[in-house]
Write an enzyme that holds these catalytic residues in place. Structure first.
Site, mmCIF file in Angstrom:
data_model
loop_
_atom_site.group_PDB
_atom_site.id
_atom_site.type_symbol
_atom_site.label_atom_id
_atom_site.label_comp_id
_atom_site.label_asym_id
_atom_site.label_seq_id
_atom_site.Cartn_x
_atom_site.Cartn_y
_atom_site.Cartn_z
ATOM 1 N N ARG A 131 -2.962 66.044 64.512
ATOM 2 C CA ARG A 131 -4.152 65.338 64.033
ATOM 3 C C ARG A 131 -4.634 66.003 62.755
ATOM 4 O O ARG A 131 -4.103 67.018 62.346
ATOM 5 C CB ARG A 131 -5.266 65.441 65.070
ATOM 6 N N TYR A 191 0.598 88.889 75.233
ATOM 7 C CA TYR A 191 -0.657 88.879 74.488
ATOM 8 C C TYR A 191 -0.488 89.793 73.289
ATOM 9 O O TYR A 191 -0.223 90.991 73.432
ATOM 10 C CB TYR A 191 -1.812 89.366 75.386
ATOM 11 N N ILE A 192 -0.603 89.216 72.097
ATOM 12 C CA ILE A 192 -0.474 90.004 70.866
ATOM 13 C C ILE A 192 -1.863 90.558 70.565
ATOM 14 O O ILE A 192 -2.779 89.808 70.248
ATOM 15 C CB ILE A 192 0.014 89.130 69.685
ATOM 16 N N GLU A 239 1.228 76.534 68.588
ATOM 17 C CA GLU A 239 1.199 75.122 68.997
ATOM 18 C C GLU A 239 1.130 74.221 67.769
ATOM 19 O O GLU A 239 0.888 74.689 66.651
ATOM 20 C CB GLU A 239 0.013 74.836 69.927
ATOM 21 N N GLY A 285 -5.665 74.660 71.810
ATOM 22 C CA GLY A 285 -6.910 74.876 71.080
ATOM 23 C C GLY A 285 -7.766 75.953 71.716
ATOM 24 O O GLY A 285 -8.984 75.914 71.620
ATOM 25 N N HIS A 296 -4.461 84.507 63.214
ATOM 26 C CA HIS A 296 -4.186 83.084 63.394
ATOM 27 C C HIS A 296 -3.960 82.463 62.014
ATOM 28 O O HIS A 296 -4.886 82.360 61.229
ATOM 29 C CB HIS A 296 -5.380 82.415 64.103
ATOM 30 N N VAL A 298 -10.291 70.209 61.652
ATOM 31 C CA VAL A 298 -11.646 70.438 61.149
ATOM 32 C C VAL A 298 -11.587 71.127 59.775
ATOM 33 O O VAL A 298 -12.295 70.755 58.840
ATOM 34 C CB VAL A 298 -12.453 71.318 62.137
ATOM 35 N N GLU A 313 2.755 84.133 78.338
ATOM 36 C CA GLU A 313 3.109 84.593 77.001
ATOM 37 C C GLU A 313 2.596 86.010 76.816
ATOM 38 O O GLU A 313 1.532 86.354 77.335
ATOM 39 C CB GLU A 313 2.469 83.690 75.932
#
Lengths: 147, 450
Positions: B292, B201-202, B288, B163, B207, B295, B199
């Protein structure tokens, strides 16, 4: 070994002569709890109705009594008045308590948390029901402070 | 078994949202509230509220045993954890499993599998889902060798993070050893797990995430994607669906990849698979899994007409998936703005306090998910999210127009809000063109204030 009524009378006499207010004795599964000062003789403002639980104890504001002390649940859980089923309650109305006297336990997932009186005085009212869920902050019992 | 009473182990707007679906389904809602939330809107709406502890989350909303004890004490069949707090803590799911309380979410094993970001990467690879070039950094030497392969800039990420938390950007290999040590000690303190991984970095990534539902027996459907690229320091501010300016092949590829991964995990419940989309190279990479409700779930609900909370409950009680993939036919465009009690003129710092007037926009296509009302206090103990405004329109220009109007018709007095920030983004040509990357907000702020 077994206890006869004569033994109990002897134990009672020993307590009366001592400076202690309470005695808990456990021998071979037999338990005796003796407490000096019956509620009827020492409870200043108690009535039989003290055992009746108000509908919303957590929300009921206490009368602002300068000598009054409320013991509230330090956490949510199942409240028990005695150390184990069938055992004598930690305190009754009229019991004399010190700040660190255990007045009940709150179980959270098999973990037992002792609830202490938090003030020196006499128990005037017991609101928490044995075996019932109590919320955080719910009033469990009231104590009249003695200095 | 059918669920008749749910303990809601959360607060704020998501507690209100869960209560709303409980009402529709005829399920009793019991709210587990902290002392600070006794008089909150969800507390007023719930069938019953029990106080679980003081305001500090660590002494109330984050206490696993207390939550389960509360569920048992009130006779709840199930616990809905909402998002945040205990929602992705395997300990709660485990204790529920042990105590015979239904956990409305994935199994404890699934939460654990996706919570460990290195394990989640491995699962993604096994499901033929592309991952960002990178891997474990068990020693400085191994990390330097790996970093040499993937090149800079790169990210040092916490295995227990997620997150957007627990990430450090490294621009040169010389910085790497120091950054690794710092990241490891920070990760140990924040997540109880000092492991970190690397990782690539792009730089200009978007997103994009895919909403999935699984029945726990290998049946999985997806409910399309959400673009959440409008974010500041990894915190999402505006989300929309569908993702703008995305070729059909890329979009289909994302959906299929998310479903493949969920199927491999025999995923149970609602979940989100997050991806980074590289528009220049026409590629996407797994980031990831959020195990859950999110939001931003309302934008998906707006275009699909599916009540995701109701689906979570149905899956939890063993009714399986109510919908087939063919039943999911999204229509129109949905946009969500997160209205936070924070001050954009002061580095978006939280602005708790007493609310004055509160007035929401009304009209067709407008949905407001909120827990605030006039005269209420915004507590400093919790996150600053006050409301989510969701607009559903026929197309993207219509959704943006509707949102600009809705933001203009929103009044929140007494605390600083980010409403003006939203208005600025919605009016910006780059946002209106569609398809901004995750660096957009930082550039916008620099341009306006720098």
């Amino acid at each position: 070994m077994t206890l006869t009524s004569k033994d109990v009378a002897e134990i009672t006499r020993l307590l009366e002569e001592s400076t202690f207010t309470e005695l808990h004795l456990e021998i071979d599964g037999l338990k005796i709890s003796l407490r000096r000062g019956a509620p009827s003789s020492s409870g200043p403002s108690t009535t039989a109705a003290s055992e009746v639980r108000p509908a919303t104890p957590a929300a009921a504001p206490a009368a602002p009594d300068p000598n009054g002390h409320e013991v509230s649940a330090p956490l949510l859980g199942t409240f028990y008045r005695a150390p184990k089923p069938g055992a004598a309650p930690f305190v009754e109305v009229g019991s004399h308590v010190n700040a660190d006297t255990i007045v009940g336990i709150i179980e959270v997932m098999k973990l037992m948390n002792a609830v202490r009186a938090g003030a020196r005085g006499t128990v005037t009212q017991i609101l928490g029901r044995d075996g019932a869920l109590v919320e955080y902050g719910e009033t469990l019992l009231r104590i009249a402070r003695t200095s | 078994m059918s669920i008749r009473r749910i303990l809601i182990a959360n607060r704020g707007e998501i507690a209100v949202r869960i209560i709303r679906t409980c009402r529709i389904l005829g399920i009793e809602a019991v709210l587990a509230a902290s002392e600070a939330d006794r008089d909150s809107l969800p507390a007023r709406l719930a069938d019953r509220t029990i106080c679980i502890g003081p305001a500090q989350p660590s002494a109330s909303y984050l206490k696993v045993a207390t939550i389960v004890q509360a569920a048992l004490g009130v006779g709840a069949d199930a616990i809905h954890p909402g998002y945040g707090f205990l929602s992705e803590r395997p300990e709660l799911a485990t204790l529920c499993e042990q105590q015979g309380v239904i956990f409305i979410g994935p199994t404890a094993a699934q939460i654990e599998a996706v919570g460990d970001k290195l394990r989640a990467r491995a699962e993604a690879e096994a499901a033929a889902v592309p991952v960002v070039p990178g891997g474990a950094a068990d020693s400085i030497e191994a990390a330097l060798a790996l970093a040499g392969e993937i090149g800079t800039p790169l990210l040092v990420k916490a295995v227990g993070g997620g997150g957007g938390r627990g990430m450090q950007r490294v621009d040169s290999l010389a910085q790497l050893p120091a950054m690794l040590e710092m990241a490891a000690s920070e990760a140990g303190a924040a997540f109880g797990d000092a492991r970190v991984y690397l990782e690539r970095y792009i730089t200009r990534g978007r997103h994009v995430e895919v909403q999935i539902l699984g029945d726990g027996a290998g049946n999985v459907i997806h409910l399309g994607e959400r673009d959440c690229s409008v974010q500041r320091r990894y915190q999402k501010l505006i989300e929309e669906t569908p993702a703008p300016d995305l070729p059909a092949a890329l979009r289909d590829g994302l959906h299929a990849a998310a479903a493949r991964l969920a199927r491999r995990l025999s995923y149970r419940g609602a979940g989100t698979v997050e991806f980074l989309v590289d528009r220049q190279r026409e590629k996407f990479y797994f980031l990831e899994v959020n195990a859950r409700i999110q939001v931003e779930h309302p934008v998906t609900e707006a275009v699909t007409g599916v009540d995701l909370i109701a689906e979570q409950i149905a899956i939890a009680e063993g009714s399986g998936l109510q919908l087939k993939q063919a039943d999911i036919r999204p229509s129109g465009w949905a946009l969500e703005c997160r209205v936070n009690a924070e001050d954009p003129t002061r580095e978006f710092s939280p602005s708790p306090g007493l609310l004055g007037e509160v007035d929401w926009p009304r009209g067709p296509g407008i949905r407001v998910d909120t827990h605030i009302a006039a005269g209420m206090r915004i507590s400093p103990y919790y996150d600053s999210l006050m409301a989510k405004i969701i607009i559903h329109a026929a197309d993207r220009p219509g959704a943006i127009r509707g949102m600009r109007q809705a933001i203009a018709n929103t009044r929140i007095g007494g605390v600083a809000t980010n409403l003006a920030f939203h208005a600025a983004v919605l009016a910006d040509a780059e946002f209106q063109a569609g398809g901004v990357d995750t660096g957009y907000v930082a550039r916008l702020l620099e341009r306006d204030h720098g």
